[in-house]
Write a protein that holds these residues in place. Structure first.
Motif, PDB file in Angstrom:
ATOM      1  N   LYS A 326     -52.210  -2.596   1.137  1.00 47.50           N
ATOM      2  CA  LYS A 326     -51.214  -3.420   1.833  1.00 47.50           C
ATOM      3  C   LYS A 326     -49.808  -3.163   1.288  1.00 47.50           C
ATOM      4  N   LEU A 327     -49.684  -3.059  -0.043  1.00 43.97           N
ATOM      5  CA  LEU A 327     -48.374  -2.806  -0.639  1.00 43.97           C
ATOM      6  C   LEU A 327     -47.875  -1.420  -0.266  1.00 43.97           C
ATOM      7  N   VAL A 328     -48.739  -0.415  -0.315  1.00 43.00           N
ATOM      8  CA  VAL A 328     -48.337   0.945   0.055  1.00 43.00           C
ATOM      9  C   VAL A 328     -47.830   0.978   1.492  1.00 43.00           C
ATOM     10  N   GLN A 329     -48.542   0.309   2.381  1.00 44.43           N
ATOM     11  CA  GLN A 329     -48.137   0.282   3.795  1.00 44.43           C
ATOM     12  C   GLN A 329     -46.801  -0.432   3.974  1.00 44.43           C
ATOM     13  N   ALA A 330     -46.624  -1.531   3.238  1.00 43.81           N
ATOM     14  CA  ALA A 330     -45.361  -2.281   3.326  1.00 43.81           C
ATOM     15  C   ALA A 330     -44.202  -1.450   2.794  1.00 43.81           C
ATOM     16  N   LEU A 331     -44.440  -0.711   1.731  1.00 47.15           N
ATOM     17  CA  LEU A 331     -43.394   0.156   1.170  1.00 47.15           C
ATOM     18  C   LEU A 331     -43.024   1.278   2.133  1.00 47.15           C
ATOM     19  N   LYS A 332     -44.030   1.826   2.797  1.00 48.95           N
ATOM     20  CA  LYS A 332     -43.751   2.854   3.811  1.00 48.95           C
ATOM     21  C   LYS A 332     -42.805   2.301   4.871  1.00 48.95           C
ATOM     22  N   GLU A 333     -43.101   1.091   5.324  1.00 42.64           N
ATOM     23  CA  GLU A 333     -42.274   0.451   6.354  1.00 42.64           C
ATOM     24  C   GLU A 333     -40.834   0.256   5.846  1.00 42.64           C
ATOM     25  N   TRP A 334     -40.723  -0.208   4.598  1.00 44.91           N
ATOM     26  CA  TRP A 334     -39.384  -0.487   4.032  1.00 44.91           C
ATOM     27  C   TRP A 334     -38.594   0.796   3.805  1.00 44.91           C
ATOM     28  N   LEU A 335     -39.268   1.825   3.318  1.00 46.68           N
ATOM     29  CA  LEU A 335     -38.577   3.079   3.014  1.00 46.68           C
ATOM     30  C   LEU A 335     -38.133   3.794   4.285  1.00 46.68           C
TER      31      LEU A 335
END
Length: 335
Positions: A326-335
């Motif tokens: 979930k964190l990896v996916q959220a970071l992808k979205e933010w980046l």
């Protein structure tokens, strides 16, 4: 607490689904511990023992040391404040970047302190040195050989070795046995991280009997509450069986780090623990933290307030496989 640190879940409004900001073991209290605490709830009707010394014999048996080498405290933080009080108005050095409570304790008890790097240790001439091993926030370590060399070379300096996360790494062993040989060593340990009871506040000091007597003279009575004492009794009576598998956790951390390192704009730092620093390239840690809370109910540690840590960093602690994704996916979205 002058600077603040760690898990600031209490400051967040609304639900947090995944908390990466806390370094405590993510699976929660081991089996039987919660039940043991609940079964002793009636003890809150009476005062606890003044210095929780019923835990001394249990800890001594667990670690094969003498009972007069232990002093139990309201979390590891009380231990640091007691030590700073003992060395009030003297000189101290803090190997940084690291846990902010060492610095806060020095300020309160008016120690003349300096923040140093590990490479400066050999040139430092102070009464007291704080070393976090493994270190928070970056998971770096000192070997027993490195530390024993310092103890021998600087007999007039007292070394405070914070082993709160010693059970989260396979890279080093505890130096508690060295407290029998060196009077200038004070080890501080925590039961809250490994056994996931930070709300109960239970830590302890291990040192020479003479140092314990000095610290005991400064300690306020009843700082360790009845439920914390009962939790401690259960933990030490079942110490080995309650331990989590560090190798398994570190394997999970390796997978998590690899997933994060594949994201452009992040630099995942080396670590010997399941918690680690991530440097943000041309991004704001504060803004990322706010985005994750608001958009994904995820909490991370903004690490920009660690002294001597230059740049934009976050600290994350390995959670479940699902939470990590979930964190990896959220970071992808933010980046």
């Amino acid at each position: 607490m002058l600077n603040g640190h760690g898990d600031d879940l209490h400051l967040v409004e609304g639900e947090i689904k995944h908390n990466f900001s806390s370094n405590v073991y993510y699976k929660g209290c081991p089996s039987g511990l919660t039940e043991a605490i609940l079964s002793n709830i009636h003890h809150i009707q009476n005062y606890p023992s003044p210095v929780a010394n019923e835990l001394n014999d249990l800890a001594a048996k667990t670690f094969q040391l003498n009972s007069d080498q232990f002093l139990f405290t309201n979390g590891a933080t009380e231990a640091f404040y007691l030590i700073a009080q003992l060395f009030s108005n003297k000189k101290a050095a803090i190997v940084s970047p690291t846990f902010s409570e060492y610095e806060d304790a020095c300020k309160i008890f008016k120690l003349n302190y300096e923040l140093i790097s590990r490479t400066d240790l050999g040139n430092t001439d102070t009464d007291l040195v704080f070393i976090c091993n493994p270190n928070n926030p970056d998971g770096t370590v000192f070997s027993k050989k490195e530390l024993e060399f310092l103890f021998k070379e600087k007999p007039n300096t007292t070394f405070v070795i914070d082993e709160a996360y010693i059970e989260f790494t396979n890279s080093i062993d505890s130096i508690m046995p060295l407290t029998e040989n060196y009077s200038n060593v004070i080890v501080v340990r925590s039961l809250t991280k490994t056994f996931t009871i930070p709300g109960l506040r239970l830590g302890y000091i291990v040192s020479s009997a003479s140092n314990i007597v000095k610290l005991l003279s400064l300690k306020m009575p009843w700082s360790v509450n009845s439920l914390a004492i009962k939790a401690g009794e259960f933990i030490f009576n079942n110490y080995k069986t309650l331990q989590f598998n560090a190798s398994e956790l570190l394997t999970e951390a390796t997978v998590f780090k690899k997933q994060l390192s594949q994201l452009e704009g992040l630099n995942v730092c080396e670590s010997n623990t399941p918690y680690f620093l991530v440097q943000l390239q041309n991004k704001s840690a504060k803004e990322l933290k706010e985005f994750l809370i608001k958009t994904h109910q995820i909490l991370i540690r903004d690490a920009t307030n660690f002294s001597r840590l230059k740049g934009e960093y976050i600290r994350v602690s390995t959670q479940s496989k699902e939470a990590n994704i979930k964190l990896v996916q959220a970071l992808k979205e933010w980046l």
